[in-house]
Design a protein around this motif. Structure first.
Motif, mmCIF file in Angstrom:
data_model
loop_
_atom_site.group_PDB
_atom_site.id
_atom_site.type_symbol
_atom_site.label_atom_id
_atom_site.label_comp_id
_atom_site.label_asym_id
_atom_site.label_seq_id
_atom_site.Cartn_x
_atom_site.Cartn_y
_atom_site.Cartn_z
ATOM 1 N N ARG A 137 0.867 -1.192 0.000
ATOM 2 C CA ARG A 137 0.000 0.000 0.000
ATOM 3 C C ARG A 137 0.901 1.239 0.000
ATOM 4 O O ARG A 137 1.732 1.395 0.903
ATOM 5 C CB ARG A 137 -0.934 -0.032 1.208
ATOM 6 N N SER A 175 1.160 8.213 -2.410
ATOM 7 C CA SER A 175 1.963 9.020 -3.333
ATOM 8 C C SER A 175 1.607 10.482 -3.171
ATOM 9 O O SER A 175 0.485 10.883 -3.474
ATOM 10 C CB SER A 175 1.696 8.605 -4.777
ATOM 11 N N GLU A 187 3.329 12.996 -9.964
ATOM 12 C CA GLU A 187 2.391 12.168 -10.742
ATOM 13 C C GLU A 187 3.109 10.946 -11.304
ATOM 14 O O GLU A 187 2.552 9.847 -11.349
ATOM 15 C CB GLU A 187 1.780 12.985 -11.886
ATOM 16 N N ARG A 197 3.406 8.450 -8.663
ATOM 17 C CA ARG A 197 2.067 7.879 -8.444
ATOM 18 C C ARG A 197 1.778 6.813 -9.511
ATOM 19 O O ARG A 197 1.351 5.697 -9.198
ATOM 20 C CB ARG A 197 1.023 9.005 -8.524
ATOM 21 N N ASP A 198 2.042 7.160 -10.771
ATOM 22 C CA ASP A 198 1.761 6.228 -11.865
ATOM 23 C C ASP A 198 2.633 4.974 -11.762
ATOM 24 O O ASP A 198 2.170 3.858 -12.019
ATOM 25 C CB ASP A 198 1.972 6.909 -13.225
ATOM 26 N N GLY A 238 3.799 3.767 -8.974
ATOM 27 C CA GLY A 238 3.250 3.012 -7.845
ATOM 28 C C GLY A 238 2.062 2.161 -8.284
ATOM 29 O O GLY A 238 1.913 1.010 -7.859
ATOM 30 N N GLN A 239 1.248 2.723 -9.175
ATOM 31 C CA GLN A 239 0.059 1.989 -9.631
ATOM 32 C C GLN A 239 0.431 0.748 -10.439
ATOM 33 O O GLN A 239 -0.342 -0.198 -10.525
ATOM 34 C CB GLN A 239 -0.848 2.924 -10.440
ATOM 35 N N ARG A 240 1.616 0.750 -11.047
ATOM 36 C CA ARG A 240 2.048 -0.455 -11.786
ATOM 37 C C ARG A 240 2.401 -1.601 -10.837
ATOM 38 O O ARG A 240 2.383 -2.761 -11.220
ATOM 39 C CB ARG A 240 3.298 -0.165 -12.617
ATOM 40 N N ASP A 282 -0.623 -0.709 -4.510
ATOM 41 C CA ASP A 282 -1.987 -0.217 -4.342
ATOM 42 C C ASP A 282 -1.854 1.241 -3.836
ATOM 43 O O ASP A 282 -1.491 1.462 -2.683
ATOM 44 C CB ASP A 282 -2.668 -1.129 -3.310
ATOM 45 N N VAL A 283 -2.116 2.196 -4.729
ATOM 46 C CA VAL A 283 -1.778 3.597 -4.442
ATOM 47 C C VAL A 283 -2.949 4.404 -3.882
ATOM 48 O O VAL A 283 -4.058 4.352 -4.403
ATOM 49 C CB VAL A 283 -1.253 4.292 -5.722
ATOM 50 N N THR A 284 -2.668 5.126 -2.802
ATOM 51 C CA THR A 284 -3.542 6.211 -2.380
ATOM 52 C C THR A 284 -2.841 7.492 -2.814
ATOM 53 O O THR A 284 -1.746 7.794 -2.316
ATOM 54 C CB THR A 284 -3.692 6.242 -0.842
ATOM 55 N N ALA A 285 -3.430 8.210 -3.760
ATOM 56 C CA ALA A 285 -2.801 9.446 -4.225
ATOM 57 C C ALA A 285 -3.201 10.585 -3.293
ATOM 58 O O ALA A 285 -4.387 10.782 -3.028
ATOM 59 C CB ALA A 285 -3.219 9.742 -5.650
#
Ligand code: PLP
Length: 377
Positions: free
Chosen positions: A79, A82, A90, A93-94, A96-98, A101-104
Motif C-alpha cells: 500500500r 503518493s 504524478e 504515483r503512476d 506506484g500503480q504499476r 496499491d496507491v492512495t494518491a
C-alpha cells in the motif's frame, strides 16, 4: 561559451569540458579495476550528495529508471501513499500503480503537499510513501524532513525523488529518514544524461520484494557492488560512468557546502530579478515549503506567449524551459543547477528581461541589476 547554446534548463545542464573529455577514450573492461575504481569513486561522492552512509548503486538509465527501481523492488504489492504537487509526483504515483496499491495524496501543482491527508493515509496502513523533494515542474521544494518523520512514525518506507536536488541543494537522507533516494546524472551533478543513482537503507533491504524486476533488480546491484573491484550486474554505460567520475571529482574539489551555497545564491539572484520585474513566482507557499534552489518557476505575465518569450531568448543563444502539461504557456522556468555561475545567470536574465519588454510587459524594474546585487554580496 564554446557551444552554440547556453542551456538554462532544469536539466540537462551544460557539461564541463573535463567531464566530456573523460568519456572520449578507448573502451575499458567493465569487470576490471579501472571501472571498479571509477564506480567506487562515484559512489563515495554520491553518498555525500545524498547525505547518507548507505550504499549507493548506479544504474544505466535516466532518473526515471532509478524511480522505477525504487518502487518495483520495494513497493510491489504494498500500500503506497503518493504525494503529488507536480508532474514528477504524478510520475511516482503512476509508477506506484504499476506495482502496488496507491492512495494518491494530490495537491494542485505548485501548492503545498497535504500532510494531514498523508497522516490519515498512514493511519490506514500505508507501507510506503513517495515524494518528490524538488518538484521541478513547479519550482517547489517539498518538506522531506516532515514527511520522513510521518513515514517513520508509521513504520512506512520513504522513497524520495531527489533527481533535481541531490548534488545541488541540501539533502540529508539519513537524518530525514529517507529509505530510498534517487538522483539523475544530467541535473545538479552536471554530468551527461543516462545514469541514475539510488541510495538504499537497511530498513528497505529488510523489506525487499521477493518478486523483483530483472534488469532493475537492486539485490543484483547490491551483490555485484560488494565485489572487489566493484561491478554492476550487466554491462553498464561505461563512458557515462567515466564522465560521472570526473563530475564527482569536481564536486569533491568544490566541496558540498560551497556547492549548496552557490546553488542557493544563484537561485536567490533569479528570484531577486523576478521580484524587481514585478512578476509573480509560480508556487503558492506556506511556511514549511520553500522555493526550489535549483529551478525558478515564474507566472507568465498577462499577454505574453510562451513562444514570444522563449523564442526571443533562444534567438540570443539561451534556452529556458516552459511549463509542462497544463502549465504550458502559464509559467516559464529558469534552471540554475550544475556548474552554473554568475555570468550565465546574468546573461540569461538580461535575455529574459529584453524578451519580456519586447513582448510588451510595461513598468518592469531592473531585474538584472537586482540579481547582480545578490551575486555581488
Ligand atoms: N524527477 C524529477 C524531479 C525530474 O525533474 C525529472 C526530470 O526532469 C525526473 C524525475 C525524470 O528524470 P529523467 O528524465 O532523467 O528520467
Amino acid at each position: 561559451m564554446e557551444n552554440e547554446r547556453l542551456l538554462m534548463l532544469p536539466g540537462p545542464v551544460p557539461v564541463p569540458e573535463r567531464v566530456r573529455q573523460a568519456m572520449m577514450r578507448q573502451a575499458i573492461n567493465h569487470r576490471g579495476p579501472e571501472f571498479g575504481t571509477a564506480y567506487a569513486d562515484c559512489a563515495a561522492v554520491l553518498k555525500e550528495c545524498f547525505g547518507t552512509k548507505n550504499e549507493v548503486y548506479i544504474i544505466s538509465g535516466s532518473g526515471t529508471a532509478g524511480m522505477e527501481a525504487a518502487v518495483a523492488n520495494f513497493g510491489r504489492g504494498k500500500r503506497i501513499a503518493s504525494l503529488v504537487n507536480g508532474k514528477f509526483g504524478e510520475r511516482l504515483r503512476d509508477l506506484g500503480q504499476r506495482y502496488g496499491d496507491v492512495t494518491a495524496v494530490e495537491s494542485t501543482w505548485g501548492t503545498p503537499l497535504d500532510l494531514d491527508a498523508l497522516a490519515a493515509a498512514l493511519e490506514g496502513g500505508v507501507e510506503m510513501v513517495t515524494m518528490v523533494h524538488n518538484e521541478t515542474s513547479a519550482g517547489i521544494l517539498n518538506p522531506a524532513k516532515d514527511v520522513g518523520k510521518l513515514a517513520r512514525k508509521h513504520d512506512a518506507l520513504f522513497v524520495m525523488d531527489g533527481v533535481t536536488s541531490v548534488g545541488g541543494d541540501e539533502v540529508l537522507a539519513d537524518e530525514w529518514g529517507v529509505d530510498i533516494a534517487i538522483v539523475g546524472s544530467q541535473k545538479c551533478l552536471a554530468a551527461p544524461a543516462g545514469l541514475a543513482a539510488v541510495a538504499v537503507s537497511d530498513r528497505a533491504w529488510e523489506r525487499i520484494a521477493e518478486d523483483r524486476p530483472y534488469y532493475l533488480d537492486l539485490a543484483a546491484y547490491r551483490k555485484n557492488g560488494k565485489k572487489a573491484p566493484m561491478e554492476t550486474p550487466y554491462t553498464p554505460a561505461v563512458p557515462l560512468f567515466l564522465a560521472l567520475a570526473e563530475a564527482m571529482a569536481i564536486i569533491r574539489e568544490e566541496g558540498m557546502a560551497a556547492r549548496i551555497a552557490r546553488h542557493r545564491r544563484m537561485s536567490a539572484s533569479v528570484r531577486a530579478a523576478v521580484s524587481a520585474w514585478g512578476l509573480s513566482m509560480f508556487p503558492h507557499l506556506d511556511a514549511v515549503h520553500a522555493y526550489s534552489n535549483t529551478v525558478t518557476a515564474v507566472a507568465m505575465p498577462e499577454g505574453v506567449t510562451d513562444s514570444a518569450l522563449r523564442g526571443t531568448v533562444k534567438r540570443m543563444g539561451i534556452e529556458i524551459a516552459g511549463g509542462q502539461d497544463h502549465l504550458k504557456g502559464k509559467i516559464f522556468r529558469i534552471g540554475s543547477m550544475g556548474a552554473v555561475s554568475a555570468p550565465e545567470i546574468l546573461a540569461t536574465l538580461a535575455a529574459v528581461q529584453h524578451a519580456l519588454r519586447k513582448a510588451g510587459v510595461a513598468g518592469m524594474g531592473d531585474g538584472v541589476g537586482a540579481a547582480a546585487e545578490v551575486l555581488d554580496a
